[in-house]
Design a protein around this motif. Structure first.
Motif: not given
Length: 432
Positions: A190, A301, A316
Motif C-alpha cells: 500500500k 481507495e 485510502l
C-alpha cells in the motif's frame, strides 16, 4: 473447489505446495505461522479447509481445529513419484483458485475468493508486460504479510523465468547478491517504493495490491526524477481490467480531481466467502457495460487521472482527515517523509489528546534505515519546504517495526493520547 490450507513460511516447500494444490484442482489458503493465533483460528473456522499442509516443527503452532494434517517431510517426499501424465482436474476459469485475507484488519476476517481466470490473467500480464527472458532476475518484495503475499510469486513462476527472490528488507540493507548484473524489483504494498537506490542496477516496479482485484490492480515504474516529487508515481492498470474514478454520485471525475477507484474486468473476485451482504455492498453491478453479470469492486481507495492519462494513487479514502480546519490525506505525509534518505517506512496517524492537548495532532511513526535514527528537528526541516504548514506532524516516534494490525495501531494512538504525545522523540522546535 476443495480448500487446502498451507501453514508454512515463504519457502520452496510453500511454493511447491501451492502449485500442487492448483494442479489437483483445489483452492489454496495461505496461513502465515507468524500471524496472531486468534486471527488464524477465526480464519480456519470460517473457511473450514479439508486438509492442512505444514512442517513437523510447526505442529505446536497450528490453529485450534480438528483439521486433517499432512506433514511435509523427507519421508513423505521420498514416497512421491512423478506421474507420466498431467492430472485431469477439470477446473475451469470460473472455479475457485485461492482465498485471500487482509493481514491489516483485525475485524471479522473476510475471505476474498480469487478465480482461476484472475490468476491466469495476472500471469499472462506479467509475461507480456515484462517480456521475460532467460537472463531476467525478478524479486518480489512485500511490506505486508509475507505469508499472504507469497502467492503473488505464482504469476512470475508460471513463465519459468524467476531466478531469485528475497525477503522484504534485503534491498534496504543492501543485501542483494553481488552476482546479479540486472534484475527488476517488484514491490507489493500500500506504500510504494519512491526511488531507486543509485548504488544498485535495478528497475523498480510498484504493484498496488487490491485483493478483490486478484491482488495486483496497478503497476508503475519508479523513475529517477526529482526526489521531493517522487511519490507522484504513475501507475497503469493490469491488462483486461477496467478502472473508473467516480465521485459520490457515481459520476466520472475530471483530470486532477481525486475519485474513488472502482475496478472491474477479468481479475474481479467472486466475492467474500459466506458473506453475501458484504459481497453485495462492495461488488456492485457494472453501470457502464451491457455485459450480463458484470460487476465493479468498490475499493475505498482514492486516485486521480494525470494529464497523460495515467493514474496516480492517493491512498485510502478512510485516510482522509481534517486537522486544524484543513482536510487532506495522510498518505501524502507518509510519502513525503519516506523521501528522507534515513527513513525506510512511515505510518502517519491523527490522535486526540486530553486536557490542554485535546486538539487533534498528526503523529508520524518512523522506521529508520540505520540504527542512528534521524532527529525530530531534522525531519521537520526536511518536511517544511515540501508540505503545507497544516500537514506537518507534531510528533515523530522512532520504531523498530510498524504494527501490522488495526489493534496495534489503536494501541499506538492510545499511547499518544494518554501521554500527551511524548514519544521517543519530542516535537521539533517551531512545529505546530
Amino acid at each position: 473447489e476443495v480448500i487446502v490450507a498451507v501453514f508454512l513460511p515463504p519457502s520452496i516447500d510453500s511454493i511447491i505446495a501451492v502449485l500442487a494444490i492448483l494442479k489437483a484442482g483445489g483452492a489454496f489458503l495461505l496461513l502465515n505461522p507468524l500471524a496472531n493465533k486468534k486471527r488464524l483460528d477465526s480464519i480456519v473456522e470460517k473457511t473450514q479447509p479439508s486438509v492442512l499442509l505444514t512442517w513437523q516443527e510447526l505442529i505446536e503452532d497450528l490453529p485450534d481445529s480438528d483439521l486433517s494434517i499432512i506433514v511435509l517431510d523427507e519421508k513423505l517426499l521420498s514416497r512421491t513419484t512423478p506421474g507420466g501424465e498431467d492430472l485431469k482436474a477439470g477446473t475451469t476459469l470460473e472455479n475457485l483458485a485461492c482465498l485471500l485475507f487482509d493481514p491489516w484488519k483485525d475485524e471479522a476476517p473476510l475471505g476474498v475468493q480469487i478465480l482461476h481466470k484472475g490468476l491466469l490473467n495476472l500471469a499472462l500480464w506479467f509475461r507480456q508486460r515484462d517480456r521475460l527472458a532467460a537472463r531476467d532476475y525478478l524479486m518480489e518484495i512485500s511490506l505486508d504479510d509475507p505469508g499472504s503475499s507469497l502467492w503473488v510469486l505464482l504469476p512470475l513462476l508460471i513463465p519459468g523465468k524467476v531466478s531469485h527472490f528475497t525477503a522484504s528488507d534485503s534491498l534496504q540493507r543492501r543485501a542483494v547478491p553481488a552476482k546479479l548484473s540486472w534484475f527488476r524489483l517488484l514491490t507489493a504494498s500500500k506504500q510504494p517504493q519512491t526511488r531507486r537506490p543509485s548504488s544498485l542496477p535495478i528497475e523498480v516496479a510498484n504493484n498496488l495490491t487490491v485483493n478483490e482485484a486478484t491482488q495486483v490492480a496497478f503497476c508503475g515504474i519508479v523513475s529517477r526524477g526529482s526526489r521531493d516529487r517522487a511519490w507522484h508515481i504513475q501507475r497503469e492498470p493490469v491488462s483486461n481490467a477496467s478502472v473508473y474514478l467516480l465521485d459520490n454520485y457515481m459520476n466520472p471525475v475530471p483530470v486532477g480531481v481525486p475519485g474513488e477507484m472502482y475496478i472491474g474486468g477479468a481479475g474481479t473476485a467472486r466475492g467474500y466467502l459466506r458473506e453475501p451482504d458484504r459481497t453485495a455492498e462492495r461488488f456492485i453491478p457494472h453501470p457502464f457495460t451491457d455485459e450480463p453479470g458484470a460487476r465493479l469492486f468498490k475499493s475505498g481507495e482514492l486516485a486521480r487521472y494525470l494529464s497523460d492519462g495515467s493514474i496516480e494513487y492517493q491512498g485510502l479514502k478512510s485516510n482522509q482527515v481534517k486537522v486544524r480546519g484543513y482536510e487532506f490525506n495522510l498518505h501524502v505525509i507518509e510519502h513525503a517523509l519516506q523521501e528522507h534518505p534515513s527513513v525506510w517506512h512511515v505510518v502517519a496517524m491523527v490522535c486526540e489528546g486530553e486536557g490542554q492537548a485535546s486538539e487533534k495532532r498528526i503523529i508520524a511513526c518512523v522506521i529508520p534505515r540505520q540504527k542512528e535514527a534521524p532527529t525530530a528537528d531534522e525531519l521537520y526541516a526536511f518536511l517544511k519546504d515540501r508540505l503545507p504548514h497544516c500537514m506537518l506532524p507534531s510528533d515523530y516516534m522512532m520504531l523498530e517495526g510498524i504494527p501490522s494490525s488495526a489493534f496495534g495501531m489503536s494501541e499506538l494512538r492510545a499511547l499518544f493520547s494518554s501521554e500527551g504525545g511524548s514519544g521517543t522523540q519530542a516535537a521539533a522546535s517551531g512545529q505546530p
